[in-house]
Design a protein around this motif. Sequence first.
Motif, short mmCIF file in Angstrom:
data_model
loop_
_atom_site.label_atom_id
_atom_site.label_comp_id
_atom_site.label_asym_id
_atom_site.label_seq_id
_atom_site.Cartn_x
_atom_site.Cartn_y
_atom_site.Cartn_z
N LEU A 144 0.09 -1.27 0.19
CA LEU A 144 0.11 -0.15 -0.07
C LEU A 144 0.95 1.21 -0.03
O LEU A 144 0.41 2.63 -0.35
N GLU A 145 1.96 1.08 1.30
CA GLU A 145 2.69 2.38 0.57
C GLU A 145 3.25 2.57 -0.25
O GLU A 145 3.55 3.36 -1.05
N PHE A 146 3.65 1.38 -1.16
CA PHE A 146 4.30 2.23 -2.51
C PHE A 146 3.14 2.48 -3.62
O PHE A 146 3.65 3.02 -4.33
N SER A 147 2.01 1.53 -3.59
CA SER A 147 0.92 2.17 -4.45
C SER A 147 0.41 3.65 -4.61
O SER A 147 0.31 4.24 -4.58
N VAL A 148 1.01 3.99 -2.80
CA VAL A 148 0.33 5.78 -3.22
C VAL A 148 1.42 6.41 -3.40
O VAL A 148 1.41 7.24 -3.72
N LEU A 149 2.53 6.41 -2.56
CA LEU A 149 3.89 7.24 -3.15
C LEU A 149 3.68 7.32 -4.65
O LEU A 149 4.47 8.05 -4.50
N ASN A 150 3.88 6.16 -5.55
CA ASN A 150 3.67 5.56 -6.74
C ASN A 150 2.90 7.22 -7.46
O ASN A 150 3.28 6.87 -8.63
N GLN A 151 1.84 7.34 -6.77
CA GLN A 151 0.83 7.79 -7.34
C GLN A 151 2.24 9.28 -7.98
O GLN A 151 0.82 10.33 -8.55
N GLY A 308 -2.36 8.47 -14.61
CA GLY A 308 -1.79 8.50 -13.78
C GLY A 308 -3.63 8.57 -12.82
O GLY A 308 -3.17 7.86 -12.06
N PHE A 309 -4.32 9.37 -13.04
CA PHE A 309 -5.95 9.83 -12.48
C PHE A 309 -6.26 7.98 -12.45
O PHE A 309 -7.11 7.42 -11.40
N ALA A 310 -5.76 7.19 -13.88
CA ALA A 310 -6.53 6.13 -13.38
C ALA A 310 -5.80 4.96 -12.72
O ALA A 310 -6.81 4.19 -12.08
N LEU A 311 -4.79 5.43 -12.47
CA LEU A 311 -3.94 4.03 -11.49
C LEU A 311 -4.75 4.05 -9.97
O LEU A 311 -3.96 3.59 -9.06
N ILE A 312 -5.28 5.67 -9.89
CA ILE A 312 -5.78 5.99 -7.83
C ILE A 312 -6.29 4.33 -7.86
O ILE A 312 -6.82 3.97 -6.46
#
Length: 325
Positions: A144-151, A308-312
């Motif tokens: 989860l940390e990686f997914s959030v920061l990668n945004q 990028g917005f879709a990856l949220i």
Amino acid sequence: MQSIMPKSTTKKTMPKTTSKTTFTVGSTPKPKSTSKGPSKSSPLTPLALFSMFLLSCQFGLQPFLNHRYTNPATSKQTIIILQEFLKVLLSFLFLTTTLSPSRLSQTLKTITLKSYITSSLLPSLLYSLQNYLILLSYSTLTSLEFSVLNQTKTISAALCCYVLLGRSQTPLQILSLFILLTSSIILEGTITLQSLTTSTTSFDSHRFFYGILPCLTASLISGFAGALTQKILQGQNKNSYLYSMELSSFSFMYCSISLLYTLNYDISQLLHSLKTVKTLEYIPIISQSLGGILVGLVTKYAGSVRKGFALIFGIFLTAVAQEIG
């Protein structure tokens, strides 16, 4: 008596038009467009929406798959080599199955050594570096940390699209990007809510230098590489699968030469390194390869910022997978 009718000396003429418009059955006139690729206000096609959905799913599950199946002792260069090799094979498979023989022949004829080098050399080098940094941050951060920061790569993509393509964002999009950046920093612990009111904070140097910093750097590279890829795909109207093949082949050569250099150019050790990869480790490798192909589709038909917005949505899937796993 025969009556003689007077002949008219005037001729009826039809008004002439200065432009000719031809129509074919089932076609509609298309207005000329001066911009290449989808603009920020253009509607998304069904292919773009479906590709964005698949990419969101892959992005959300990828950190979980890496934590679950990837052995930390496995060489990161070996993993990238396998990913790029599979990406070449899958891209060629999709290219040959989605195009008719005549279209396939025309597409392959567009490949020249000059275009291959000029359009693929720099982006493939950037993506290779990005993949290495991502694998490094995977070993330190949670899914989860990686997914959030990668945004944060969405912000990088928006800035690079403005510089390279002249694509500006709406005030609402700018506000959304600012909220995304702030939430990413707070959720990662780089800035905590407690630190805003107190002066004493703990600093985890290992987590920062081997997790947060590589992920942020990879996000910055991703934004620049994405904007550059969008400019090439849309400006040159390149086939997405063909371009994925070109990028992956360059990355495969980079990583193979780099790994051979570390092994003193011993091919037997390189083959042994490839054989050490376990069967289950191919699950995240195949997933990452498919994700790279989806990135090309989404970049061409939707753009880097929309990607990028879709990856949220992928963050939600990451949270669910991490909670279940």
